[in-house]
Design a protein around this motif. Structure first.
Motif, PDB file in Angstrom:
ATOM      1  N   MET A 104       0.739  -1.046   0.164  1.00 19.98           N
ATOM      2  CA  MET A 104       0.033   0.039   0.096  1.00 19.98           C
ATOM      3  C   MET A 104       0.764   1.058   0.078  1.00 19.98           C
ATOM      4  O   MET A 104       1.787   1.550   0.827  1.00 19.98           O
ATOM      5  CB  MET A 104      -0.893  -0.188   1.152  1.00 19.98           C
ATOM      6  N   GLU A 105       0.608   2.102  -1.086  1.00 19.94           N
ATOM      7  CA  GLU A 105       1.394   3.430  -1.051  1.00 19.94           C
ATOM      8  C   GLU A 105       0.439   4.529  -0.769  1.00 19.94           C
ATOM      9  O   GLU A 105      -0.606   4.842  -1.017  1.00 19.94           O
ATOM     10  CB  GLU A 105       1.935   3.586  -2.486  1.00 19.94           C
ATOM     11  N   PHE A 106       1.302   5.265   0.199  1.00 18.79           N
ATOM     12  CA  PHE A 106       0.737   6.565   1.198  1.00 18.79           C
ATOM     13  C   PHE A 106       1.430   7.605   1.038  1.00 18.79           C
ATOM     14  O   PHE A 106       0.874   8.651   1.469  1.00 18.79           O
ATOM     15  CB  PHE A 106      -0.159   6.124   2.306  1.00 18.79           C
ATOM     16  N   LEU A 107       2.764   7.596   0.745  1.00 13.68           N
ATOM     17  CA  LEU A 107       3.600   8.591   1.083  1.00 13.68           C
ATOM     18  C   LEU A 107       3.634   9.535  -0.392  1.00 13.68           C
ATOM     19  O   LEU A 107       3.589   8.891  -1.349  1.00 13.68           O
ATOM     20  CB  LEU A 107       4.933   8.268   1.291  1.00 13.68           C
ATOM     21  N   ASN A 108       3.703  10.646  -0.265  1.00 15.48           N
ATOM     22  CA  ASN A 108       4.268  11.786  -1.475  1.00 15.48           C
ATOM     23  C   ASN A 108       5.841  11.537  -1.682  1.00 15.48           C
ATOM     24  O   ASN A 108       6.430  12.134  -0.827  1.00 15.48           O
ATOM     25  CB  ASN A 108       3.576  12.967  -1.236  1.00 15.48           C
ATOM     26  N   LEU A 109       6.169  10.743  -2.811  1.00 12.97           N
ATOM     27  CA  LEU A 109       7.486  10.599  -2.891  1.00 12.97           C
ATOM     28  C   LEU A 109       8.080  11.401  -4.391  1.00 12.97           C
ATOM     29  O   LEU A 109       6.917  11.335  -5.217  1.00 12.97           O
ATOM     30  CB  LEU A 109       7.842   9.144  -2.941  1.00 12.97           C
ATOM     31  N   GLU A 138       8.901  11.241  -8.096  1.00 13.05           N
ATOM     32  CA  GLU A 138       8.331  10.370  -9.187  1.00 13.05           C
ATOM     33  C   GLU A 138       9.498   9.875  -9.797  1.00 13.05           C
ATOM     34  O   GLU A 138      10.599  10.462 -10.184  1.00 13.05           O
ATOM     35  CB  GLU A 138       7.545  11.137 -10.080  1.00 13.05           C
ATOM     36  N   LYS A 149      10.233   4.305 -14.660  1.00  9.46           N
ATOM     37  CA  LYS A 149       9.931   3.213 -14.531  1.00  9.46           C
ATOM     38  C   LYS A 149       9.977   2.297 -15.730  1.00  9.46           C
ATOM     39  O   LYS A 149      10.355   3.063 -17.107  1.00  9.46           O
ATOM     40  CB  LYS A 149       8.529   2.825 -14.133  1.00  9.46           C
ATOM     41  N   GLU A 208      18.058   3.326  -3.926  1.00  9.39           N
ATOM     42  CA  GLU A 208      16.609   3.550  -4.271  1.00  9.39           C
ATOM     43  C   GLU A 208      16.037   4.209  -3.414  1.00  9.39           C
ATOM     44  O   GLU A 208      15.172   5.266  -3.423  1.00  9.39           O
ATOM     45  CB  GLU A 208      16.046   2.264  -4.869  1.00  9.39           C
ATOM     46  N   CYS A 267      14.189   8.230  -3.566  1.00  8.02           N
ATOM     47  CA  CYS A 267      12.876   8.544  -3.173  1.00  8.02           C
ATOM     48  C   CYS A 267      12.689   9.178  -1.863  1.00  8.02           C
ATOM     49  O   CYS A 267      11.695   9.546  -1.290  1.00  8.02           O
ATOM     50  CB  CYS A 267      12.254   7.165  -3.037  1.00  8.02           C
ATOM     51  N   GLU A 312       8.796  17.041  -4.257  1.00  5.75           N
ATOM     52  CA  GLU A 312       8.230  16.110  -5.412  1.00  5.75           C
ATOM     53  C   GLU A 312       8.345  16.741  -6.641  1.00  5.75           C
ATOM     54  O   GLU A 312       8.616  16.381  -7.708  1.00  5.75           O
ATOM     55  CB  GLU A 312       6.852  16.010  -5.200  1.00  5.75           C
TER      56      GLU A 312
END
Length: 256
Positions: free
Chosen positions: A1-6, A8, A11, A234, A238, A249
């Motif tokens: 589950m992703e919930f942090l603002n990291l 971009e 990919k 990585e 991030c 961000e």
């Protein structure tokens, strides 16, 4: 589950935001485990120095990297050895048989004139993706900023897909002082005149990596990364390490 603002991150099969690792003889079993967990954050694998030539099961290693969409290639020292012994045709055949599609043209050990390197690039470009390297492994050899820029322009104009800035696996030559300090004035000059997306900065330590992340952004191309350090890198990209904690961000989309 992703919930942090990291920040971009690029990919998939990346063309920038690249992590290029240095494999100095990682055993196949260990490599298999590493790639199972971290293969998605590795883009290029350099089989360092001339180690590929004496690596057991080298064809299997190349195949394993490619299964994870990682581009393997042989360190520039192997190219230089073949150049020195007039075995370039044999080297090409060797790469074909291994299924390697990328080649590094360097002069880290030999003092190969830029004209000769350009000839080699033209030769290899017919069948390979070419990466070239600027800078010497000899910490006592100094290049002026104008010389760095002149060579990089010639290499890009010759069709190199990336140019590597020499740093060694120790971070004590090329773009670094003998002490390991970064030649920041040189870096500023290079990123002012060239597309950062096409430069791979050799950054073997966390200190070096964090400098480039903060200076250029999380999608900077970094090389000579140790296989066991890719997850930490990585996390740094991030903003999940103290030194890169406050990356915004918005600024992190610089190289997307």
């Amino acid at each position: 589950m992703e919930f942090l603002n990291l920040p971009e991150r690029t990919k998939g099969i990346r063309t920038n935001g690249i992590t290029s690792v240095a494999d100095f003889g990682t055993p196949m079993g260990e490599l298999d485990h590493i790639l199972a967990d971290y293969g998605h954050i590795i883009d290029i694998a350099k089989m360092g120095i001339g180690s590929a030539y004496v690596t057991p099961k080298i064809k299997d290693k190349v195949k394993l990297y490619k299964e994870y969409n990682i581009r393997p290639y042989c360190g520039g020292t192997l190219f230089e050895k073949c150049f020195y012994q007039n075995k370039i045709a044999e080297y090409q055949s060797y790469l074909y048989k291994l299924g390697i599609e990328w080649v590094e043209i360097s002069n880290g050990t030999l003092d190969i004139p830029i004209e000769e390197r350009l000839n080699m690039i033209a030769l290899f470009r017919e069948d390979f993706h070419v990466i070239a390297e600027v800078g010497s492994k000899d910490a006592n050899k100094e290049m002026s900023e104008s010389k760095w820029k002149e060579e990089m322009k010639l290499l890009f104009d010759a069709g190199c897909e990336y140019v590597i800035t020499e740093g060694r696996d120790s971070g004590t030559a090329g773009i670094y002082e003998k002490s390991g300090e970064i030649k920041s004035n040189l870096i500023h000059e290079l990123i002012k005149d060239f597309d950062c997306n096409k430069i791979i900065f050799e950054a073997p330590t966390a200190k070096h990596q964090m400098y480039f992340i903060k200076e250029i952004g999380p999608n900077v191309n970094l090389g000579n990364v140790k296989l066991n350090d890719v997850l930490v890198l990585e996390a740094q990209r991030c903003g999940l390490r103290s030194e890169t904690f406050f990356l915004e961000e918005s600024e992190c989309k610089l190289l997307l």
